[in-house]
Design a protein around this motif. Structure first.
Motif, PDB file in Angstrom:
ATOM      1  N   HIS A   2       0.822  -1.204   0.000  1.00  0.00           N
ATOM      2  CA  HIS A   2       0.000   0.000   0.000  1.00  0.00           C
ATOM      3  C   HIS A   2       0.859   1.258   0.000  1.00  0.00           C
ATOM      4  O   HIS A   2       0.498   2.266  -0.628  1.00  0.00           O
ATOM      5  N   ILE A   3       1.988   1.223   0.693  1.00  0.00           N
ATOM      6  CA  ILE A   3       2.885   2.384   0.697  1.00  0.00           C
ATOM      7  C   ILE A   3       3.452   2.617  -0.699  1.00  0.00           C
ATOM      8  O   ILE A   3       3.529   3.762  -1.176  1.00  0.00           O
ATOM      9  N   ARG A   4       3.845   1.538  -1.381  1.00  0.00           N
ATOM     10  CA  ARG A   4       4.370   1.686  -2.743  1.00  0.00           C
ATOM     11  C   ARG A   4       3.309   2.260  -3.678  1.00  0.00           C
ATOM     12  O   ARG A   4       3.595   3.125  -4.517  1.00  0.00           O
ATOM     13  N   LEU A   5       2.071   1.763  -3.546  1.00  0.00           N
ATOM     14  CA  LEU A   5       0.994   2.291  -4.389  1.00  0.00           C
ATOM     15  C   LEU A   5       0.731   3.767  -4.105  1.00  0.00           C
ATOM     16  O   LEU A   5       0.485   4.557  -5.020  1.00  0.00           O
ATOM     17  N   ALA A   6       0.790   4.140  -2.811  1.00  0.00           N
ATOM     18  CA  ALA A   6       0.571   5.542  -2.453  1.00  0.00           C
ATOM     19  C   ALA A   6       1.673   6.429  -3.013  1.00  0.00           C
ATOM     20  O   ALA A   6       1.419   7.554  -3.464  1.00  0.00           O
ATOM     21  N   LEU A   7       2.903   5.935  -3.004  1.00  0.00           N
ATOM     22  CA  LEU A   7       4.010   6.723  -3.544  1.00  0.00           C
ATOM     23  C   LEU A   7       3.927   6.827  -5.069  1.00  0.00           C
ATOM     24  O   LEU A   7       4.355   7.825  -5.649  1.00  0.00           O
ATOM     25  N   MET A   8       3.390   5.795  -5.713  1.00  0.00           N
ATOM     26  CA  MET A   8       3.269   5.811  -7.170  1.00  0.00           C
ATOM     27  C   MET A   8       2.083   6.627  -7.663  1.00  0.00           C
ATOM     28  O   MET A   8       2.062   7.041  -8.826  1.00  0.00           O
ATOM     29  N   LEU A   9       1.108   6.849  -6.795  1.00  0.00           N
ATOM     30  CA  LEU A   9      -0.138   7.490  -7.224  1.00  0.00           C
ATOM     31  C   LEU A   9       0.066   8.871  -7.842  1.00  0.00           C
ATOM     32  O   LEU A   9      -0.499   9.152  -8.908  1.00  0.00           O
ATOM     33  N   PRO A  10       0.861   9.793  -7.248  1.00  0.00           N
ATOM     34  CA  PRO A  10       1.047  11.106  -7.900  1.00  0.00           C
ATOM     35  C   PRO A  10       1.650  10.992  -9.299  1.00  0.00           C
ATOM     36  O   PRO A  10       1.230  11.691 -10.222  1.00  0.00           O
ATOM     37  N   GLY A  11       2.640  10.111  -9.453  1.00  0.00           N
ATOM     38  CA  GLY A  11       3.232   9.934 -10.775  1.00  0.00           C
ATOM     39  C   GLY A  11       2.250   9.364 -11.779  1.00  0.00           C
ATOM     40  O   GLY A  11       2.220   9.774 -12.940  1.00  0.00           O
ATOM     41  N   LEU A  12       1.418   8.392 -11.324  1.00  0.00           N
ATOM     42  CA  LEU A  12       0.430   7.803 -12.226  1.00  0.00           C
ATOM     43  C   LEU A  12      -0.626   8.829 -12.627  1.00  0.00           C
ATOM     44  O   LEU A  12      -1.061   8.870 -13.786  1.00  0.00           O
ATOM     45  N   LEU A  13      -1.034   9.667 -11.674  1.00  0.00           N
ATOM     46  CA  LEU A  13      -2.008  10.715 -12.002  1.00  0.00           C
ATOM     47  C   LEU A  13      -1.412  11.717 -12.994  1.00  0.00           C
ATOM     48  O   LEU A  13      -2.083  12.129 -13.948  1.00  0.00           O
ATOM     49  N   GLY A  14      -0.151  12.115 -12.751  1.00  0.00           N
ATOM     50  CA  GLY A  14       0.495  13.030 -13.685  1.00  0.00           C
ATOM     51  C   GLY A  14       0.630  12.423 -15.065  1.00  0.00           C
ATOM     52  O   GLY A  14       0.425  13.099 -16.083  1.00  0.00           O
ATOM     53  N   LEU A  15       0.983  11.123 -15.132  1.00  0.00           N
ATOM     54  CA  LEU A  15       1.101  10.447 -16.421  1.00  0.00           C
ATOM     55  C   LEU A  15      -0.237  10.382 -17.131  1.00  0.00           C
ATOM     56  O   LEU A  15      -0.323  10.585 -18.355  1.00  0.00           O
ATOM     57  N   GLY A  16      -1.292  10.115 -16.369  1.00  0.00           N
ATOM     58  CA  GLY A  16      -2.612  10.039 -16.986  1.00  0.00           C
ATOM     59  C   GLY A  16      -3.079  11.377 -17.536  1.00  0.00           C
ATOM     60  O   GLY A  16      -3.640  11.453 -18.636  1.00  0.00           O
TER      61      GLY A  16
END
Length: 298
Positions: A17-31
């Motif tokens: 869950h921590i890894r997913l939370a850290l990846m979320l801003p980058g994934l949102l920016g990519l989207g």
């Protein structure tokens, strides 16, 4: 189930869950910055809008059909692919000795040498392109020097053509090739070369049988990066080519800004993305073949 298993599973779940939370801003920016514009691009390429008429909302493949049925765009795609492949080959051939020297260097000035190799990236692409226009022009450095030496009477046709675009792009993209190959030379070890030399191999055989096979990942990465950048290059071919070099990037620009045919420009952009995908597939297969060969030799 033992008592020690539950904490470990809970710990792994928390870490996930921590890894997913850290990846979320980058994934949102990519989207937002890539996936949504890409979806809009494909939607525009399927539009049935005509010049001077609004979009009716119906989807059609007419612009893909018109682009694929026009021999001019086939020629443009072939020119784009040929120029990108030629630039990639030249950039890798010229950059490989530099990257190999920097990778092997043990000098305290190695950092300075690497900085000098990539220093051209600190200069604007437009400025460097104008520099090549001055060098290759009819009254430029090359033709002026040859005239002063008395070797030519008329200027050589080395500007405003395909040749000029290839030369300029090769020099502009060499720093990228050097960086990519430096990062991909992780398998090169001096011990392998020393062992081959002790077994009687000369320098050429060591280069051909040891250095080059182990350098394939770096060479492939450098070639891919240069190919992709030259495939989408617009400023340099437009300026150095003098408007006489027709590539997919220049035609997309013309359709989008001159004729205002956005659906056709979007369809050409999608075709360019398909070319990107094909190159990535070839790159992955080359790396897989190199990994298999490296594993067998190891």
């Amino acid at each position: 189930m033992s008592a020690h298993a539950l904490p470990s599973r809970r710990g792994s779940g928390a870490a996930r869950h921590i890894r997913l939370a850290l990846m979320l801003p980058g994934l949102l920016g990519l989207g937002v910055t890539f996936l949504l514009p890409l979806a809009w691009l494909f939607r525009m390429s399927l539009s049935d809008a005509q010049l001077g008429q609004p979009d009716t909302g119906r989807l059609t493949l007419q612009y893909y059909a018109s682009a694929l049925a026009d021999p001019f765009y086939w020629k443009v795609a072939l020119n784009t692919f040929a120029m990108s492949a030629l630039v990639a080959v030249l950039a890798v051939l010229l950059s490989f000795p530099i990257a190999l020297f920097l990778a092997r260097s043990q000098s305290r000035w190695r950092g300075v040498l690497v900085a000098l190799a990539i220093a051209p990236l600190l200069t604007s692409t437009v400025v460097r392109t104008y520099g090549w226009m001055v060098i290759l022009g009819d009254q430029g450095l090359v033709n002026g020097s040859l005239r002063w030496l008395g070797w030519i009477d008329a200027p050589l046709p080395i500007s405003n053509n395909f040749f000029a675009a290839v030369i300029a792009l090769t020099e502009l993209l060499m720093p990228y090739a050097i960086l990519a190959m430096l990062s991909g030379f992780g398998r090169l070890h001096a011990d392998y070369e020393s062992a081959a030399a002790l077994l009687g191999a000369n320098r050429w055989k060591v280069l051909w049988r040891i250095v080059l096979p182990l350098s394939v990942p770096g060479i492939a990465t450098g070639a891919l990066l240069v190919f992709v950048l030259s495939l989408s290059a617009f400023v340099t071919p437009r300026l150095v080519g003098g408007g006489r070099v027709f590539l997919l990037a220049t035609e997309i620009y013309s359709e989008a800004t001159v004729t205002l045919n956005w659906p056709l420009a979007a369809a050409l952009s999608a075709i360019l993305l398909v070319l990107f995908g094909g190159v990535i597939v070839i790159y992955q297969r080359v790396l897989s073949a190199a990994d298999r060969r490296y594993g067998e030799s190891a």
